[in-house]
Design a protein around this motif. Sequence first.
Motif, short mmCIF file in Angstrom:
data_model
loop_
_atom_site.label_atom_id
_atom_site.label_comp_id
_atom_site.label_asym_id
_atom_site.label_seq_id
_atom_site.Cartn_x
_atom_site.Cartn_y
_atom_site.Cartn_z
N GLY A 266 -8.65 0.62 -3.49
CA GLY A 266 -9.28 0.25 -2.22
C GLY A 266 -8.73 -1.29 -2.09
N ARG B 243 -8.24 -1.92 4.44
CA ARG B 243 -9.03 -2.29 5.69
C ARG B 243 -9.58 -3.71 5.69
N GLN C 75 -4.12 7.18 -4.24
CA GLN C 75 -4.79 7.13 -3.00
C GLN C 75 -5.05 5.86 -2.38
N ALA D 144 -7.15 6.36 -7.38
CA ALA D 144 -7.50 5.61 -5.94
C ALA D 144 -7.70 4.18 -6.04
N VAL E 179 0.72 -1.31 0.00
CA VAL E 179 0.11 0.07 0.02
C VAL E 179 0.94 1.19 -0.01
N THR F 157 -5.72 2.59 -0.04
CA THR F 157 -6.34 2.38 1.33
C THR F 157 -6.18 0.63 1.73
N GLU G 110 -9.46 -4.62 0.34
CA GLU G 110 -10.39 -4.86 1.60
C GLU G 110 -10.16 -6.58 1.73
N ARG H 169 0.98 4.28 -2.76
CA ARG H 169 0.96 5.62 -2.43
C ARG H 169 1.96 6.45 -3.00
#
Length: 395
Positions: free
Chosen positions: A321, A286, A282, A319, A273, A284, A323, A277
């Motif tokens: 993400g 989680r 961007q 971006a 990650v 993330t 998960e 970046r």
Amino acid sequence: MAAAAEPTRRRWIRLSPMLVDTLLGYLVAMAVSAAVLTSPLAVGSASWPAYVFALGFGVVLLWRRRHPVPVLLVTFLGICVYYTLDYPPIGLALPMAAALFSVAEAGRVRIGVVVSLVLVGLAVYFQVAEGRAAGELLGYEVPPVVALMGASLALGDGTRSRRLLQASQRERERQTRLEQQHRAEQLRAEERLVLARDLHDTLGHALAVVSLQSAVATESLPERIPAAQQAVGEIRSVSRQAMAELRDTVTRLRSLDSTDRTAVGLDGLPTLVELARGSGLQATLRGDEIEVSDEVGLTVYRIVQEALTNVIRHADATAVGIELRSRGDRLIVTIADDGRGVTSAAELVAGNGIRGMRERAESCDGQLSVAGSGPEGGVTVCAVLPSRQADQGRP
């Protein structure tokens, strides 16, 4: 059909020795009975005990495989008692042949020879004592009897030798297969070592040069170009990370059969990650706190790594993400970006990267899908893996 039925018949006969022994006993009993019936000395109902002996000579053969020597001795004693009771002559070799074959098949040829000689000697002695000419006996009657007994012993010994030869051949074939497997394993080990050396000598050298030159560039750039310094710094960081993973891969290739394997896993995702970046995304991360096996952890790491590489190289995204969710005994990994997405299904045809991610998921009994996120663009990679799978290749 006939070709398929033939092996079945052979197997059935081979697995039913009692049937063979029963038929053999029946034939011996019928042959002895026929000798009694056709003898000119058989006198009506007075010779019925002779048929009882004929039945006994056949029944005793049911134990010839498990107890060949006792069967031979019982047959020998039966013949002696039979002739002592002065029943019609049935010969010596006829009731003895199957018993002699059995002892020879069991590897007891000497006992068969001794019993045969003793029986023939007793027969000659008592017949000479009754007034028969020794020359007539030794010249006409004894040779065929001895020849038949010898043939029975030779046939049994030949059967035993053939079985031993077949067993020896099967053992040689087994040893040959083991040697071939061993050679194949050695060849695979040598190929792994060659691959490890090639990786180390080519990619390792290239990455080392990239890391060195990026360090030189960082020190040489003026302070007024911070963006360029940041980019070169990211190149250096990525090259260091690639060097570490390359060393780990080479180590595992060189000791592929070792139980002590160390590899990146879920704990390496934050590093990925940070690298994303550093490339301007961007990014993330989680999800749930999940404990997985080393094999599954490495699979997740490689899938996320490849997905991020595709986003950086092809998606024009801002971006992304990542998960991780736990659903029962399944781990669901999702990587979604807001890039340009796909304009046709053809763009989702598996290339080397997508194919590699899918193969990694399937190697852990999992699944992987790649789809466009919708009209707003973006691509979503979703991997469903068994969270509690045991490490493969470990005892």
